[in-house]
Design an enzyme around this catalytic site. Structure first.
Site, PDB file in Angstrom:
ATOM      1  N   GLU A 160     -29.234 -65.815  43.709  1.00 34.67           N
ATOM      2  CA  GLU A 160     -29.073 -66.085  42.264  1.00 34.67           C
ATOM      3  C   GLU A 160     -27.787 -65.532  41.665  1.00 34.67           C
ATOM      4  O   GLU A 160     -27.821 -64.829  40.648  1.00 34.67           O
ATOM      5  CB  GLU A 160     -30.291 -65.550  41.504  1.00 34.67           C
ATOM      6  CG  GLU A 160     -31.598 -66.147  41.990  1.00 34.67           C
ATOM      7  CD  GLU A 160     -32.824 -65.587  41.263  1.00 34.67           C
ATOM      8  OE1 GLU A 160     -32.688 -64.676  40.438  1.00 34.67           O
ATOM      9  OE2 GLU A 160     -33.937 -66.083  41.542  1.00 34.67           O
ATOM     10  N   GLU A 265     -38.676 -71.473  48.141  1.00 36.92           N
ATOM     11  CA  GLU A 265     -39.710 -70.838  47.297  1.00 36.92           C
ATOM     12  C   GLU A 265     -40.529 -71.907  46.576  1.00 36.92           C
ATOM     13  O   GLU A 265     -40.762 -71.829  45.369  1.00 36.92           O
ATOM     14  CB  GLU A 265     -39.053 -69.898  46.273  1.00 36.92           C
ATOM     15  CG  GLU A 265     -38.163 -68.843  46.919  1.00 36.92           C
ATOM     16  CD  GLU A 265     -37.572 -67.844  45.931  1.00 36.92           C
ATOM     17  OE1 GLU A 265     -38.037 -67.775  44.788  1.00 36.92           O
ATOM     18  OE2 GLU A 265     -36.631 -67.140  46.328  1.00 36.92           O
TER      19      GLU A 265
END
Ligand code: XIL
Length: 370
Positions: A160, A265
């Protein structure tokens, strides 16, 4: 008389079973019963696991985990906050347990994550100088990636690092070290764990602007002569809003750079919220209207979830030559982080197995798809 009746009944049941078995076989070829078998020739099927699951507290849950999946990702126990709570003081207990669990059940470990602005130990934010932050990075990566060298199949090296518009997030790492911290992290990981697949991982990096930023990161790492093997698209998506075109375009563009693609995910959220993505510091106040399915999920939604999963897996299979792995962010609905985020205490239904460990209609759709 009674005996005779019993015998006729038994014959009747036996014939019924025989006929339905034969009939069933004519209807369709025998199909796989587990995700890992169904996609064995296509890509790995993974799941995030928590510390409790690794300790095998609930036999039915262990059974489900071990039969359906061939890869695991630590949901929390390999994050910096868990592994290095204080400067140069490491706690490997739960992460080691996860490695043992993976060996016992012959599963790959896709480790998550070395450098991330969230779930960072508090001391990292109070480091005053670039040199001390650099020292943290090299010590953390060398120690952690070094310890699990040969035991994990991949690492999410940086997680991220991007804003939604594709610019770099002004994280503590960016602020003190500038944009090159990403290349440095990969260089350190390459040295500490050679031969392990190294991934850049993010959410929403299938969307065009963020994808462009992600491609820039990849190209810079490659131009520096540093190894990067794959890109992880987290895949925290929303019911009825799958960005199928963007996902496909991203798979193609990342693969064109020579990278493997992993969906890292995966979950499909069925409850409402007012933003997309997975920045874990972003939250919403709880409100009964945001938690409408406390008792059970209506059939209509269950079916839509199945359709969405079906569409996704059809796309993944179409690009199986570019996709290394599809990992769900949890084994079953009861475990999902989406029960607690971004609204606390909700009852969410984002996965393929329900709270009683039973397959949902979405599971059968995915397993039976051509
Ligand atoms: C989540 C975990 O599932 C939660 O248990 C934890 O409280 C917060 O983090 N993106 C990531 C994951 O990369 O590490 C996050 O996992 C979900 C969003």
């Amino acid at each position: 008389m009674l005996n005779h009746l019993n015998r006729s009944f038994a014959v009747y049941i036996f014939s019924y079973l025989l006929v339905s078995a034969v009939h069933g076989q004519q209807q369709r070829a025998p199909s796989a019963h587990t995700l890992r078998d169904r996609f064995r020739d296509d890509f790995m099927i993974g799941t995030a696991v928590n510390a409790r699951q690794v300790q095998e507290r609930i036999p039915m849950e262990t059974q489900l985990l071990a039969t359906q999946f061939n890869a695991i990702t630590p949901e929390n126990v390999m994050k910096a906050q868990s592994l290095q709570p204080r400067w140069n003081s490491f706690n490997f207990e739960q992460a080691d347990q996860l490695i043992e669990f993976s060996k016992k059940y012959h599963m790959n470990v896709n480790a998550h994550t070395l450098i991330w602005h969230s779930q960072l130990p508090r001391f990292v934010r109070s480091l005053q100088t670039a040199d001390s932050l650099k020292l943290f990075m090299s010590n953390h990566i060398n120690t952690v990636a070094g310890r699990y060298y040969g035991k994990v199949q991949s690492w999410d090296v940086v997680n991220e690092a991007l804003n939604e518009d594709g610019t770099l997030r002004k994280s503590v790492f960016y602020d003190k070290l500038g944009e090159n911290y990403i290349i440095e992290a990969f260089r350190l990981a390459q040295a500490a764990t050679p031969g392990t697949d190294l991934y850049y991982n993010d959410y929403n990096n299938e969307k065009p602007a963020k994808r462009a930023g992600c491609i820039e990161i990849i190209k810079k790492i490659q131009a520096a002569g540093v190894k990067i093997d794959g890109v992880g698209i987290q895949g925290h998506w929303h019911l009825g809003q799958l960005p199928i075109k963007d996902i496909e375009e991203s798979i193609l563009q990342y693969a064109a750079l020579g990278l493997k693609v992993a969906i890292t995910e995966l979950d499909i959220e069925v409850l409402k919220r007012n933003f997309q993505g997975a920045e874990i510091s972003q939250r919403m106040n709880s409100d009964p209207s945001l938690d409408p399915y406390k008792e059970s999920l209506p059939d209509s939604i269950q079916q839509r979830l199945a359709e969405d999963y079906d569409a996704l897996f059809k796309l993944f299979v179409k690009h199986k030559d570019k996709i290394a792995r599809v990992t769900f962010w949890g084994v079953h609905d009861g475990q999902s982080w989406l029960n607690g985020w971004p609204v606390a205490g909700r009852t969410n239904y984002p996965l393929l197995f329900d709270r009683q460990y039973r397959p949902k209609p979405a599971f059968y759709k995915v397993i039976d798809s051509e």
